[in-house]
Design a protein around this motif. Structure first.
Motif, mmCIF file in Angstrom:
data_model
loop_
_atom_site.group_PDB
_atom_site.id
_atom_site.type_symbol
_atom_site.label_atom_id
_atom_site.label_comp_id
_atom_site.label_asym_id
_atom_site.label_seq_id
_atom_site.Cartn_x
_atom_site.Cartn_y
_atom_site.Cartn_z
ATOM 1 N N UNK A 96 0.832 -1.207 0.000
ATOM 2 C CA UNK A 96 0.000 0.000 0.000
ATOM 3 C C UNK A 96 0.863 1.253 0.000
ATOM 4 N N UNK A 97 1.892 1.278 0.838
ATOM 5 C CA UNK A 97 2.718 2.468 0.993
ATOM 6 C C UNK A 97 3.489 2.783 -0.297
ATOM 7 N N UNK A 98 3.987 1.732 -0.950
ATOM 8 C CA UNK A 98 4.799 1.944 -2.152
ATOM 9 C C UNK A 98 4.012 1.717 -3.446
ATOM 10 N N UNK A 99 2.690 1.515 -3.313
ATOM 11 C CA UNK A 99 1.793 1.378 -4.470
ATOM 12 C C UNK A 99 2.233 0.232 -5.388
ATOM 13 N N UNK A 100 2.417 -0.941 -4.790
ATOM 14 C CA UNK A 100 2.782 -2.142 -5.528
ATOM 15 C C UNK A 100 1.611 -3.133 -5.499
ATOM 16 N N UNK A 101 1.598 -4.064 -6.428
ATOM 17 C CA UNK A 101 0.586 -5.124 -6.424
ATOM 18 C C UNK A 101 0.875 -6.076 -5.260
ATOM 19 N N UNK A 102 -0.193 -6.609 -4.691
ATOM 20 C CA UNK A 102 -0.070 -7.451 -3.498
ATOM 21 C C UNK A 102 -0.682 -8.818 -3.769
ATOM 22 N N UNK A 103 0.169 -9.861 -3.754
ATOM 23 C CA UNK A 103 -0.265 -11.242 -3.941
ATOM 24 C C UNK A 103 -0.202 -11.966 -2.612
ATOM 25 N N UNK A 104 -1.325 -12.546 -2.195
ATOM 26 C CA UNK A 104 -1.407 -13.245 -0.907
ATOM 27 C C UNK A 104 -1.489 -14.749 -1.135
ATOM 28 N N UNK A 134 -7.551 -10.475 2.603
ATOM 29 C CA UNK A 134 -8.195 -10.969 1.393
ATOM 30 C C UNK A 134 -8.901 -9.846 0.644
ATOM 31 N N UNK A 135 -9.492 -8.926 1.383
ATOM 32 C CA UNK A 135 -10.211 -7.814 0.759
ATOM 33 C C UNK A 135 -9.270 -6.898 -0.012
ATOM 34 N N UNK A 136 -8.069 -6.674 0.521
ATOM 35 C CA UNK A 136 -7.155 -5.710 -0.081
ATOM 36 C C UNK A 136 -6.143 -6.340 -1.042
ATOM 37 N N UNK A 137 -6.060 -7.651 -1.087
ATOM 38 C CA UNK A 137 -5.103 -8.301 -1.992
ATOM 39 C C UNK A 137 -5.529 -8.126 -3.450
ATOM 40 N N UNK A 138 -4.548 -7.962 -4.330
ATOM 41 C CA UNK A 138 -4.829 -7.901 -5.763
ATOM 42 C C UNK A 138 -5.029 -9.294 -6.339
ATOM 43 N N UNK A 139 -4.426 -10.292 -5.715
ATOM 44 C CA UNK A 139 -4.599 -11.682 -6.145
ATOM 45 C C UNK A 139 -4.364 -12.586 -4.943
ATOM 46 N N UNK A 158 -10.099 -12.907 -8.488
ATOM 47 C CA UNK A 158 -8.712 -12.681 -8.062
ATOM 48 C C UNK A 158 -8.148 -13.886 -7.299
ATOM 49 N N UNK A 159 -8.978 -14.904 -7.081
ATOM 50 C CA UNK A 159 -8.542 -16.132 -6.413
ATOM 51 C C UNK A 159 -8.173 -17.168 -7.465
ATOM 52 N N UNK A 160 -7.022 -17.808 -7.314
ATOM 53 C CA UNK A 160 -6.642 -18.876 -8.242
ATOM 54 C C UNK A 160 -5.990 -20.016 -7.472
ATOM 55 N N UNK A 161 -6.046 -21.197 -8.064
ATOM 56 C CA UNK A 161 -5.533 -22.410 -7.440
ATOM 57 C C UNK A 161 -4.160 -22.727 -7.993
ATOM 58 N N UNK A 162 -3.188 -22.941 -7.098
ATOM 59 C CA UNK A 162 -1.836 -23.351 -7.495
ATOM 60 C C UNK A 162 -1.429 -24.525 -6.632
ATOM 61 N N UNK A 163 -1.561 -25.746 -7.150
ATOM 62 C CA UNK A 163 -1.234 -26.916 -6.327
ATOM 63 C C UNK A 163 0.237 -26.927 -5.940
ATOM 64 N N UNK A 164 0.511 -27.422 -4.749
ATOM 65 C CA UNK A 164 1.886 -27.543 -4.263
ATOM 66 C C UNK A 164 2.484 -28.838 -4.799
ATOM 67 N N UNK A 165 3.436 -28.730 -5.720
ATOM 68 C CA UNK A 165 4.048 -29.895 -6.352
ATOM 69 C C UNK A 165 5.482 -30.029 -5.855
ATOM 70 N N UNK A 166 5.883 -31.206 -5.360
ATOM 71 C CA UNK A 166 7.285 -31.373 -4.912
ATOM 72 C C UNK A 166 8.259 -31.080 -6.042
ATOM 73 N N UNK A 167 9.337 -30.395 -5.707
ATOM 74 C CA UNK A 167 10.330 -30.058 -6.727
ATOM 75 C C UNK A 167 10.983 -31.308 -7.312
ATOM 76 N N UNK A 168 11.078 -32.383 -6.516
ATOM 77 C CA UNK A 168 11.696 -33.623 -6.996
ATOM 78 C C UNK A 168 10.636 -34.617 -7.470
#
Length: 244
Positions: A96-104, A134-139, A158-168
């Motif tokens: 908010x202070x630096x006017x950047x997009x906020x992803x939660x 959640x109200x103030x997040x951009x995504x 603004x809500x999206x699903x990103x499954x947690x996939x093991x790197x290995x």
């Protein structure tokens, strides 16, 4: 796009950690990524990929000046928080202070689950904090489908699903392929608290129905341990990440 992640799990500092490996996989998708975390021992910055740098501070007090400098000097476009609690609040204020997009990011269970809120006063406070964030997040990104459905109804596109996939992942699949050729039973591992929020009665019913063809291991503690059919499972109390 230049991304700043505030309050990342300090596991990112471990060279062979899954958290670090996943971050490295993101490198082709971003221009630059700067990852902040706190650690009592590590205070210098470390490149973990050509365009990803980890910055560690010994305390949150010292972190504030570090974060401000990163936002100003690195031309940050998006600020990311790994949770909808204290770290999320700090990230929201900087965005908010630096006017950047906020992803939660919301990893784990639904924090508005009534069973979860009943556990403590702190959980009810966290739920209120989450509502503001959640109200103030951009995504908002989440790895749980139940949480995704709940948040999607309240906060829309603004809500999206990103499954947690093991790197290995490929290594795990190779191990699974080799093991499947030498055994007849599938193996299921449950890790979590044995409480009402986790629907342990349903887990117990499933174990009773499949124990003849599935080997089940349960790791966790809680008041609902008494419901588990211990004769059909291998049981361990709460374990550390290394032991798991």
């Amino acid at each position: 796009m230049n991304i700043l992640s505030i309050g990342t799990d300090r596991e990112i500092l471990q060279p062979r950690s899954d958290a670090r490996a996943r971050m490295v996989l993101y490198s082709p998708l971003v221009n630059e990524m700067y990852i902040h975390c706190t650690s009592r021992t590590a205070v210098s910055n470390e490149k973990i990929a050509d365009n990803i740098t980890v910055y560690a501070a010994t305390s949150w007090f010292k972190s504030f000046s570090l974060i401000k400098n990163l936002i100003k000097e690195k031309h940050i476009d998006v600020i990311v928080s790994p949770d909808p609690f204290a770290k999320g609040w700090i990230s929201m204020c900087f965005a908010w202070w630096y006017k950047k997009k906020f992803l939660l990011s919301v990893y784990g269970g639904n924090i508005f689950d009534p069973h979860w809120k009943k556990l403590s006063l702190w959980n009810r406070i966290y739920a209120w904090i989450g509502t503001v964030l959640f109200t103030h997040a951009d995504a908002i990104q989440t790895d749980g489908l139940e949480t995704y459905d709940f948040l999607k109804q309240k906060y829309g596109d603004k809500v999206f699903w990103k499954p947690m996939v093991p790197a290995n992942r490929n290594e795990l699949l190779a191990v699974q392929k080799n093991e499947n050729s030498t055994r007849t039973k599938s193996r299921v591992l449950y890790i979590g608290r044995l409480i009402e929020q986790k629907n342990i009665p349903f887990l117990t019913r499933v174990i009773n129905e499949v124990h003849e063809c599935v080997e089940v291991t349960v790791v966790g503690d809680g008041e609902m341990k008494k419901l588990l059919p211990l004769e059909y499972i291998q049981y361990f109390p709460k374990q550390s990440r290394t032991e798991i």
